[in-house]
Design a protein around this motif. Structure first.
Motif: not given
Length: 393
Positions: A287-291
């Protein structure tokens, strides 16, 4: 059909830049994503019949949170506000004390202070991080307080200033080293409000782990969600035990007797919510990488926009970019409401920053330092669509 002919040129350009990232159609500000073991863990929880405050998923969620953040202990509770409330109590905040709170924050930060019978004392932020400005606060406290018997006393009110709550706004890490140095010099407890910054780090250390206690939130709009939910992080084993005791109605362990040795709270996270959290936490890194990829796309889209820019993580920090933050330049601050209307009319859910705390009816009589930066930021911040799936198609 949206009438763009009446829009100012700057608003039209900004609207086009957002569309270049998010694509066509309506787009929410922030939605959760359930693409892992959520269904399996929830079914397992239901099959076990342990859906309330006792169950193996609560223990696992706490252990997984501690492992992810690097904290020695995590105590799961029903929401981030409850976590703040109990953490402040454990920090020694008493009725009649003052607590330093950024004016630029969500209302829960101030409310948790009020729940303790204490008084929020509002302080300014810095534009670089949106977080509390330790240097401006140091100058202010130096002129308005004195140390008496190891306590910081407000000369204007005579009250003890007991603690400070630095809050990492929208997941962007603030100058926590500056806050900790300030707290040492003025004898303040630090309760770190990391409710929006799960997955954010400062020089490799997770937000929420710098003071004696930090707090997290897992509301439905956060990076991961348990539906509701929050947690207290600490390296202090005794504090963690006391936090768990207080949040479990202060009941002494016994096979059948109900003995409560202090005033406690029914704040423990239910097992069914923890089951959801365990599945979400397994996906957090993705999720953090996508953000972060979404942030890069917004930066590219806004590279040619002279009237605004996308907020970037401070040097040495890694932001989870929970809510992507557009900052209008001072000369076009008056376009904020036009831009909010234009984007929302177009089906793009954007939001302004919260109204500053000292302007809210319950807190207008509270003490406050001068707030020039917070006042400017309030007029210029717009949060853009930030779900992990935005622009990924």
């Amino acid at each position: 059909m949206n009438n763009t002919s009446a829009q100012s040129p700057a608003v039209s350009r900004i609207l086009q830049a957002i569309r270049a990232v998010v694509g066509d159609g309506s787009v929410a500000l922030h939605e959760p994503r359930f693409a892992g073991n959520e269904w399996a863990y929830l079914k397992d929880c239901l099959d076990s019949t342990f859906v309330s405050s006792v169950g193996r998923y609560v223990d696992r969620f706490e252990a997984d949170l501690a492992a992810y953040t690097g904290a020695r202990h995590a105590v799961a509770v029903v929401n981030g506000t409850a976590a703040l409330h109990v953490a402040l109590q454990l920090a020694g905040v008493q009725a009649g004390d003052e607590v330093l709170v950024p004016a630029l924050t969500f209302v829960a930060t101030a409310n948790a202070v009020a729940y303790c019978g204490a008084i929020p004392h509002f302080v300014d932020s810095e534009e670089r991080t949106l977080g509390l400005d330790p240097q401006a606060l140091r100058d202010y406290l130096g002129a308005t307080t004195e140390l008496r018997d190891g306590r910081c006393v407000n000369l204007a009110t005579g009250r003890v200033i007991r603690a400070v709550i630095p809050m990492h706004a929208f997941g962007h890490p603030l100058d926590i080293e500056g806050v900790l140095a300030l707290a040492r010099d003025f004898h303040l407890e630090v309760v770190e409000d990391a409710t929006e910054s799960l997955g954010s780090t400062i020089h490799g250390k997770h937000t929420g782990t710098f003071g004696r206690m930090g707090v997290l939130s897992f509301n439905g709009n956060k990076v991961i969600t348990t539906g509701g939910g929050g947690a207290i992080l600490t390296d202090d084993t005794e504090l963690a035990k006391h936090a768990k005791h207080l949040t479990t109605t202060a009941k002494l362990p016994h096979r059948w007797a109900y003995v409560h040795d202090e005033i406690g709270y029914n704040y423990r996270l239910p097992n069914i919510n923890a089951a959801l959290g365990c599945a979400q936490l397994e996906q957090l890194s993705g999720f953090v990488e996508a953000k972060r990829r979404l942030h890069a796309r917004y930066q590219t889209a806004f590279a040619g926009i002279s009237e605004a820019h996308i907020l970037v993580e401070p040097e040495g920090c890694r932001s989870n970019y929970w809510l992507q933050t557009l900052l209008l330049d001072e000369p076009v601050a008056d376009l904020r409401d036009e831009l909010l209307q234009a984007t929302n009319d177009a089906g793009l859910m954007t939001r302004p920053v919260w109204m500053l705390m000292h302007n809210l009816p319950p807190y207008r009589a509270c003490p406050s330092m001068p707030l020039p930066v917070s006042g400017s930021l309030e007029k210029r911040i717009i949060n853009l669509p930030s779900s992990v799936t935005v622009g990924s198609a």
